[in-house]
Design a protein around this motif. Structure first.
Motif, PDB file in Angstrom:
ATOM      1  N   LEU A  52      23.582  15.851  -6.805  1.00 24.77           N
ATOM      2  CA  LEU A  52      24.961  15.211  -6.542  1.00 24.77           C
ATOM      3  C   LEU A  52      25.111  13.846  -7.548  1.00 24.77           C
ATOM      4  CD1 LEU A  52      24.707  15.497  -2.757  1.00 24.77           C
ATOM      5  CD2 LEU A  52      26.061  16.629  -4.299  1.00 24.77           C
ATOM      6  N   LYS A  53      24.342  13.905  -8.641  1.00 25.28           N
ATOM      7  CA  LYS A  53      24.765  12.984  -9.592  1.00 25.28           C
ATOM      8  C   LYS A  53      24.048  11.449  -9.209  1.00 25.28           C
ATOM      9  CE  LYS A  53      27.769  15.809 -12.190  1.00 25.28           C
ATOM     10  NZ  LYS A  53      28.192  16.756 -11.257  1.00 25.28           N
ATOM     11  N   MET A  54      23.589  11.466  -8.007  1.00 26.05           N
ATOM     12  CA  MET A  54      23.049  10.011  -7.759  1.00 26.05           C
ATOM     13  C   MET A  54      21.766   9.596  -8.754  1.00 26.05           C
ATOM     14  SD  MET A  54      24.414   9.303  -4.792  1.00 26.05           S
ATOM     15  CE  MET A  54      24.768   9.640  -3.203  1.00 26.05           C
ATOM     16  N   ASN A  55      21.628   8.343  -8.956  1.00 26.44           N
ATOM     17  CA  ASN A  55      20.734   8.157  -9.906  1.00 26.44           C
ATOM     18  C   ASN A  55      19.623   6.989  -9.427  1.00 26.44           C
ATOM     19  OD1 ASN A  55      22.484   5.783  -9.840  1.00 26.44           O
ATOM     20  ND2 ASN A  55      22.472   5.425 -12.023  1.00 26.44           N
ATOM     21  N   TYR A  56      19.938   6.453  -8.241  1.00 22.90           N
ATOM     22  CA  TYR A  56      18.654   5.512  -7.620  1.00 22.90           C
ATOM     23  C   TYR A  56      18.209   5.998  -6.233  1.00 22.90           C
ATOM     24  CZ  TYR A  56      19.474   1.831 -11.117  1.00 22.90           C
ATOM     25  OH  TYR A  56      19.473   1.385 -12.308  1.00 22.90           O
ATOM     26  N   PHE A  57      16.869   6.169  -6.091  1.00 21.39           N
ATOM     27  CA  PHE A  57      16.253   6.291  -4.610  1.00 21.39           C
ATOM     28  C   PHE A  57      15.598   5.321  -4.243  1.00 21.39           C
ATOM     29  CE2 PHE A  57      12.198   8.056  -2.627  1.00 21.39           C
ATOM     30  CZ  PHE A  57      12.835   8.241  -1.333  1.00 21.39           C
TER      31      PHE A  57
END
Length: 770
Positions: A190-195
């Motif tokens: 989903l093109k998130m970039n931080y966990f």
């Protein structure tokens, strides 16, 4: 005999030939989440098959592996490398004119061309191409695919925000590394970039620290766990030892997996509060030195780190090992919900306040955070903290994660600090997402998919210049009531789709108009969840019911935001009929409604009990707006004939107010006799919710004469709500022009209780007027 054998063999040979040739998969619709900034659908198709070739750049190693592994795993296409870019069927190209993290995709009759400036953009390009591919490719199977026909198209895309995050709490409940990797893969999709990996809590310490082995041998395990809800009386426990932790080798494996998926991990090491598990392992770092257990229930605990030299040495040693494991620029240090009772009673703390010329314990927390920030800055790291780190003065280079609304973000941005928005009102995925009685147990609140989609991470109070400090937003998954990975998925999805849309595409300028189109893409995405074995919640086909008022009359209005569906309803024991327009109400009714497609029910039936009373023909004003987290139904929820849930305040009907005295003005369209007014208040002290000690009701007649009565509110200890009946019978036959209900807030929560020192919440349900 030979002729007979040939006849028998012909069908077998035909079947074998068909199996060898395999399926031809045609993509007829392209519906990507998050929605690309620019999308143009062309004419014609591109055909991908086992003879297709691939050409890329070494700089895109992660994207190359993701694409080739995806196709090889799903359909067995190995994509041999082409020597010449112009002859390859799929091409990754470097294009330095594209913004960082951005990408383009062009599918023409001869090639699929994916362009990006950097590796992150190339990974995003792959994830969009993945959603263009047929959903059947998401499953590993022995399916034989001869070819895949993709529509010709052009995409130009880049993110609206640089920070696009999701959080997971593994302190309350522990999830193994394989699930963590799956979760990270879903974020990347989903093109998130931080966990944001919440690793330490009162209920468990989850990361191995070699220098302090008891943090995991002792602090990672609790003796038992609360069963049911915190508000249940009496509280019950399962009597089973529970826990787990990640070895440093586990951490390295997860970090490497995240890097391959363009995800940066932000570890959270909570301080000074939420530290009971650590203090249980090493009591000398608390203020009292007493042995305390790892917490077995939820809430906020008074055992927090004591700001003395040996504590700072301990924390810096811990952070040294954390820094070694996580290459990202940020370390999250918590800073939230740190009760100061022990600091107030601690001679060392009081002497430190005096020596440092601090104002109070909030100033001492600010000193604590600044001490840690200085150390982390010296190691090349930046800190993030929850918005409580603003109290007593903000550390110089800190980034604020604003969760108690947007006020913290506004204050920090005005001071020139980076901020990340994660308010409970729109970003807490541990809240209920549907009003159904069969929803799994949750902490409370109400956050449907539509509300997440309507979130704008940039507070309106900020100027254009100040808004540049808003890095983005994040969805939070707190796991007090999520003991399994299945339940985490149920609570996170599909709300994560809405969050990804907000932080990538940007907030909708008209969410009411745009939501049906988004929901259409979510509906298209649901089979992908199933193919990936993600236990996503599906409330797409729930009927939405609202009471509307027109010309002094009340109607129920039914709606489904999904397209090409019908709604059927029945009243009481009547016949089911198709809904076409609002239906008038003039008596108590039981309403059953459901969504159908071609006569087939979709989703679950909705049940509503509507009590027709005099408030349904009145208008309402409230001197204070409900809190954004607990005001989904708006002011009309208090006089719409529908009562809130009896066992939770997580729905549209309960309205929540934080620390405010509330005045509710109800005006009738004509003079109306009133004999009794009844309402109820939620009572859950463990969640800072208190019943007012008394309420006052003012009846105002046609001549503006006022009749005031005050009524005590008795706390009902047998249930989670307390009812107050206000009898206005005077024998004079007075008719009301309006009513004014005055509800004083309980006040400050006493010491020794959850939330001590904070303002109490007031939750109000339907106001029934007879």
């Amino acid at each position: 005999m030979r002729i007979l054998l040939l006849v028998v063999m012909i069908p077998y040979l035909l079947g074998l030939a068909s199996c060898q040739q395999g399926e031809s998969l045609l993509v007829s619709e392209v519906k990507i989440i998050p929605k690309p900034q620019e999308f143009e659908l062309g004419d014609g198709v591109f055909i991908l098959n086992s003879k297709s070739t691939f050409k890329s750049q070494d700089v895109f190693q992660n994207a190359n592996k993701l694409l080739t592994n995806f196709l090889n795993k799903s359909v067995g296409f190995s994509l041999p490398i082409s020597d010449r870019e112009e002859e390859a069927d799929i091409v990754f190209q470097v294009d330095n004119t594209i913004p960082s993290e951005g990408y383009t995709i062009e599918i023409n009759s001869d090639q699929i061309i994916l362009k990006a400036k950097d590796e992150s953009g190339a990974v995003h390009a792959f994830q969009s191409l993945r959603q263009i591919f047929p959903v059947e490719l998401e499953t590993s199977s022995e399916r034989k695919v001869r070819e895949i026909k993709l529509p010709q198209l052009k995409i130009r895309d880049e993110p609206r925000f640089k920070y696009r995050g999701m959080h997971l709490d593994v302190g309350r409940h522990f999830f193994d590394k394989e699930f963590i990797k799956e979760y990270i893969a879903h974020l990347s999709m989903l093109k998130m970039n931080y966990f944001h990996w919440h690793l330490t809590e009162d209920q468990g310490w989850r990361i191995e620290i070699n220098r302090y082995p008891k943090l995991t041998s002792h602090g990672a395990f609790r003796e038992e766990t609360l069963i049911g809800h915190y508000n249940d009386t009496p509280q019950q426990f399962d009597g089973k030892r529970y826990g787990g932790f990640y070895s440093q080798e586990d951490i390295r494996e997860v970090v490497a997996f995240a890097e391959a998926h363009n995800i940066t991990i932000i570890p959270e090491i909570e301080m000074p509060g939420h530290a009971q598990a650590a203090i249980s392992a090493y009591p000398e770092f608390g203020c009292t030195g007493e042995q305390v257990p790892v917490a077995t229930k939820w809430g906020v605990f008074e055992h927090i780190y004591c700001p003395k030299e040996e504590t700072f040495t301990f924390l810096k040693n811990v952070l040294d090992e954390v820094i070694e494991l996580f290459p990202g620029e940020y370390i999250h240090i918590g800073g939230d919900e740190a009760p100061k009772a022990q600091w107030k009673a601690c001679g060392n703390c009081q002497q430190l306040i005096k020596d440092l010329n601090l104002k109070d314990e909030d100033g001492l927390q600010s000193y604590f955070i600044k001490e840690i920030e200085t150390y982390l800055n010296s190691k090349g790291k930046k800190i993030i903290g929850w918005d409580e780190i603003l109290e007593g003065g903000l550390a110089p280079n800190a980034t604020v994660m604003s969760w108690r609304g947007t006020e913290g973000a506004i204050e920090a941005a005005r001071e020139g600090h980076d901020v990340i928005l994660t308010p409970t009102s729109h970003c807490y995925f541990d809240y209920y997402q549907d009003e159904g009685e069969d929803e799994p147990l949750a902490i409370g609140g109400f956050l449907p998919l539509k509300k997440v989609y309507g979130f704008d991470p940039i507070p309106q109070e900020l100027t254009l210049e100040q808004s540049r400090y808003v890095l983005g937003a994040q969805g939070n998954v707190w796991t007090e009531y999520m003991p399994t990975s299945n339940q985490v998925e149920y609570m996170a999805f599909p709300r994560m789709l809405a969050m990804s849309e907000v932080v990538w595409k940007g907030a909708s300028e008209n969410s009411k108009e745009d939501y049906p189109e988004f929901l259409d893409r979510v509906e298209h995405f649901m089979p992908r969840f199933e193919a990936l074995n993600i236990n996503a919640a599906n409330h797409l086909y729930q009927v939405e019911m609202e009471i509307v008022k027109r010309n002094g009359k009340a109607f129920f209005e039914l709606n489904t935001p999904t397209s090409n569906k019908e709604i059927f309803y029945r009243i009481d024991d009547g016949e089911a009929q198709r809904y076409d327009a609002p239906v008038a109400i003039d008596e108590n009714i039981t309403l059953v409604s459901e969504v159908k497609l071609d006569g087939r029910p979709l989703g679950k039936a909705r049940f509503d009990t509507i009590r027709f009373h005099k408030g349904l023909r009145a208008s309402i004003e409230i001197n204070k707006a409900p809190h954004p987290s607990y005001g989904e139904g708006g002011k009309e929820a208090l006089i719409n004939g529908v009562s809130g849930n009896h066992s939770r305040y997580g729905d549209k009907e309960w309205l929540g107010f934080w620390g405010e005295d509330v005045e509710i003005d109800i005006t009738f369209s004509e003079k109306t006799p009133v004999s009794k007014v009844t309402t109820r208040f939620y009572n859950a002290n463990g969640q800072w919710i208190y019943v007012p000690t008394e309420v006052s009701l003012v009846l105002i007649d046609a001549n503006d004469n006022r009749t005031l009565k005050t009524f005590p509110v008795q706390v009902n200890k047998e249930q989670l709500w307390s009812e107050v009946q206000m009898d206005l019978s005077t024998g004079k036959g007075l008719k009301a022009k309006s009513l004014l209900l005055i509800v004083p807030n309980y006040g400050i929560i006493p010491q020794g209780r959850q939330g001590a020192g904070n303002k109490a919440w007031t939750f109000i349900d339907e106001i029934v007027i007879e």
